[in-house]
Motif scaffolding. Structure first.
Motif, PDB file in Angstrom:
ATOM      1  N   GLU A   1       1.050  -1.037  -0.182  1.00 32.76           N
ATOM      2  CA  GLU A   1       0.137   0.199  -0.127  1.00 32.76           C
ATOM      3  C   GLU A   1       1.015   1.312   0.032  1.00 32.76           C
ATOM      4  OE1 GLU A   1      -3.337   2.293   2.537  1.00 32.76           O
ATOM      5  OE2 GLU A   1      -2.859  -0.135   3.152  1.00 32.76           O
ATOM      6  N   GLY A   2       0.363   1.953  -1.086  1.00 31.50           N
ATOM      7  CA  GLY A   2       1.645   3.213  -0.888  1.00 31.50           C
ATOM      8  C   GLY A   2       0.678   4.276   0.200  1.00 31.50           C
ATOM      9  N   MET A   3       1.541   5.150   0.396  1.00 29.72           N
ATOM     10  CA  MET A   3       1.417   6.587   1.336  1.00 29.72           C
ATOM     11  C   MET A   3       1.467   7.391   1.366  1.00 29.72           C
ATOM     12  SD  MET A   3       3.552   7.723   4.160  1.00 29.72           S
ATOM     13  CE  MET A   3       2.224   7.996   5.076  1.00 29.72           C
ATOM     14  N   VAL A   4       0.943   8.602   1.976  1.00 32.49           N
ATOM     15  CA  VAL A   4       1.349   9.758   1.143  1.00 32.49           C
ATOM     16  C   VAL A   4       0.621  11.214   2.448  1.00 32.49           C
ATOM     17  CG1 VAL A   4       1.110  12.300   0.572  1.00 32.49           C
ATOM     18  CG2 VAL A   4       0.779   9.965  -1.399  1.00 32.49           C
ATOM     19  N   VAL A   5       2.108  11.494   3.374  1.00 32.68           N
ATOM     20  CA  VAL A   5       1.741  11.967   4.617  1.00 32.68           C
ATOM     21  C   VAL A   5       0.485  13.176   4.789  1.00 32.68           C
ATOM     22  CG1 VAL A   5       3.700  13.551   4.192  1.00 32.68           C
ATOM     23  CG2 VAL A   5       3.318  12.468   6.774  1.00 32.68           C
ATOM     24  N   PHE A   6       0.316  13.696   3.231  1.00 28.05           N
ATOM     25  CA  PHE A   6       0.263  14.878   3.005  1.00 28.05           C
ATOM     26  C   PHE A   6      -1.977  14.861   3.795  1.00 28.05           C
ATOM     27  CE2 PHE A   6       2.609  16.318  -0.212  1.00 28.05           C
ATOM     28  CZ  PHE A   6       3.911  17.290   1.219  1.00 28.05           C
ATOM     29  N   ASP A   7      -2.182  13.006   4.001  1.00 28.80           N
ATOM     30  CA  ASP A   7      -3.182  12.454   3.712  1.00 28.80           C
ATOM     31  C   ASP A   7      -4.115  12.597   5.215  1.00 28.80           C
ATOM     32  OD1 ASP A   7      -3.670  12.234   0.996  1.00 28.80           O
ATOM     33  OD2 ASP A   7      -3.212   9.603   1.347  1.00 28.80           O
ATOM     34  N   TYR A   8      -2.398  12.583   6.568  1.00 27.37           N
ATOM     35  CA  TYR A   8      -2.378  12.583   7.693  1.00 27.37           C
ATOM     36  C   TYR A   8      -2.589  13.798   8.596  1.00 27.37           C
ATOM     37  CZ  TYR A   8      -2.296   7.673   6.822  1.00 27.37           C
ATOM     38  OH  TYR A   8      -2.280   7.093   5.828  1.00 27.37           O
ATOM     39  N   ALA A   9      -3.001  15.231   8.059  1.00 26.55           N
ATOM     40  CA  ALA A   9      -2.173  16.371   8.556  1.00 26.55           C
ATOM     41  C   ALA A   9      -3.592  16.726   9.410  1.00 26.55           C
ATOM     42  CB  ALA A   9      -2.817  17.193   6.968  1.00 26.55           C
ATOM     43  N   ASP A  10      -4.321  16.594   9.360  1.00 29.45           N
ATOM     44  CA  ASP A  10      -5.114  16.451  10.380  1.00 29.45           C
ATOM     45  C   ASP A  10      -5.126  16.022  11.898  1.00 29.45           C
ATOM     46  OD1 ASP A  10      -6.137  13.626   9.436  1.00 29.45           O
ATOM     47  OD2 ASP A  10      -8.654  14.777  10.331  1.00 29.45           O
ATOM     48  N   ARG A  11      -4.077  15.116  11.700  1.00 25.70           N
ATOM     49  CA  ARG A  11      -3.351  14.369  12.847  1.00 25.70           C
ATOM     50  C   ARG A  11      -1.959  14.524  13.482  1.00 25.70           C
ATOM     51  NH1 ARG A  11      -4.896   8.827  11.220  1.00 25.70           N
ATOM     52  NH2 ARG A  11      -3.832   7.845  13.607  1.00 25.70           N
ATOM     53  N   TYR A  12      -1.236  15.114  13.228  1.00 28.43           N
ATOM     54  CA  TYR A  12      -0.077  15.831  13.383  1.00 28.43           C
ATOM     55  C   TYR A  12       0.124  16.102  14.360  1.00 28.43           C
ATOM     56  CZ  TYR A  12       0.822  16.299   7.530  1.00 28.43           C
ATOM     57  OH  TYR A  12       0.849  16.198   6.774  1.00 28.43           O
ATOM     58  N   PRO A  13      -0.722  16.413  15.179  1.00 28.66           N
ATOM     59  CA  PRO A  13      -0.443  17.040  16.664  1.00 28.66           C
ATOM     60  C   PRO A  13      -0.290  16.112  17.716  1.00 28.66           C
ATOM     61  CG  PRO A  13      -1.756  18.539  16.068  1.00 28.66           C
ATOM     62  CD  PRO A  13      -1.943  17.947  15.015  1.00 28.66           C
ATOM     63  N   GLU A  14      -0.948  14.868  17.525  1.00 22.69           N
ATOM     64  CA  GLU A  14      -1.443  13.905  17.925  1.00 22.69           C
ATOM     65  C   GLU A  14       0.148  12.828  18.316  1.00 22.69           C
ATOM     66  OE1 GLU A  14      -2.869   9.786  16.485  1.00 22.69           O
ATOM     67  OE2 GLU A  14      -3.994  10.361  15.896  1.00 22.69           O
TER      68      GLU A  14
END
Length: 345
Positions: free
Chosen positions: A281-294
């Motif tokens: 599975e490919g992943m792009v970090v921008f997809d998780y932007a709303d969870r960066y603080p955790e």
């Protein structure tokens, strides 16, 4: 507000799209006065820039997960800096921030550009400026969500990570150890492998330059590979595919061996996914932007208690040194997260 027009902003712009490795001819060095910020905007003095393999892809025309850098535009780059002028109520002069600042000495951002740049205030009590470009920045976010959300390692499983001494790889391996896994790194060069084992706590690190990778994987992964975090692609990926455990998970994060190739080499051994009921599975970090603080909160905690280390390879010389700094990624010269110092301070 102080007058900024006396300051000169030196910039690096994309002059042409490279074929193969970028050269000096692909860049244009420009200079312009620093403008006062509009209402709701601010000006950031850029201190450090993140030099990332993804930059090579951003230089290409064509559909991708993010629009390519346009010809004549300031080269896209994440960075950290200090606010030197502000007409925005949430940012004060002296605040340290991170975001897409570009390869330039000063980033002047209007109100709507702050969101597009992903500008956020950073706390230097949690980590240094360069750590905010490494374990607390995009590489750390990539490692955290790629490993935990996509790879889903379980205690006792074997996690293999390529580019183990690079920005993402160093955090992937350490985080996998924290989560109770056995960790095997792949890196180029004895010094990098020794560092991964002796300093970061990897169980093993395989130097693909000195011994056949297939034999080393067989020796160090006797029960197979449960999670493979791929930063390299090409032959390394193909070789790891031969050692998959049942229900293995492969995280496709990057393929630095392929970024300057005219024809990308796909996996020849992909049928191992079928045989082993594995998942890639490919992943792009921008997809998780709303969870960066955790992720930042958890990783900063590991930094504080000493369970996580963060190594940066800092190149000096300002924006003029950017073209040569970028090439270090593809020659393997960098040891740790590659960072360009733009302004001291």
């Amino acid at each position: 507000m102080s007058t900024l027009s006396a300051l000169t902003n030196h910039q690096v712009r994309l002059a042409s799209r490279p074929v193969g490795l970028p050269t000096r001819d692909n860049w244009q060095h420009t200079a312009e006065p620093v403008a006062e910020p509009p209402e709701g905007g601010l000006v950031v003095q850029v201190l450090y820039l993140s030099i990332d393999p993804a930059m090579r892809g951003w230089m290409n025309e064509g559909k991708s997960y993010i629009a390519p850098v346009g010809i004549g535009e300031v080269m896209r780059a994440g960075g950290v800096g200090r606010v030197i002028a502000s007409r925005h109520p949430q940012y004060q002069v002296g605040d340290h921030v991170s975001g897409a600042l570009g390869v330039q000495e000063y980033a002047s951002l209007a109100g709507d550009e702050l969101r597009r740049a992903g500008l956020t205030r950073i706390d230097l009590r949690a980590g240094s400026l360069t750590q905010w470009l490494n374990v607390l920045g995009m590489p750390g976010m990539t490692a955290y969500f790629g490993l935990l959300d996509v790879g889903r390692p379980q205690p006792g499983e074997t996690v293999v990570v390529s580019g183990a001494a690079g920005a993402v790889g160093q955090t992937v391996g350490q985080l996998a150890k924290i989560k109770g896994c056995r960790v095997v790194g792949i890196a180029g060069g004895r010094a990098k492998c020794e560092w991964a084992v002796q300093e970061l706590g990897f169980d093993a690190c395989l130097d693909y330059k000195s011994a056949p990778l297939k034999e080393e994987l067989r020796r160090h992964c006797p029960d197979g590979v449960h999670v493979y975090f791929d930063n390299v692609g090409g032959e390394v990926l193909d070789t790891v595919l031969t050692r998959l455990a049942r229900k293995a998970r492969i995280v496709v994060c990057g393929a630095i061996s392929q970024y300057n190739s005219a024809a990308v080499q796909g996996p020849k051994n992909y049928l191992s996914l079928l045989v082993n009921r594995a998942r890639m599975e490919g992943m792009v970090v921008f997809d998780y932007a709303d969870r960066y603080p955790e992720a930042v909160a958890e990783l900063a905690g590991y930094l504080r208690d000493g369970r996580l280390k963060s190594r940066e390879h800092v190149v000096e010389g300002g924006v003029q040194a950017f073209p040569e700094a970028l090439l270090k990624l593809f020659s393997g010269e960098n040891f740790g997260k590659l960072v360009l110092q733009v302004t001291a301070g």
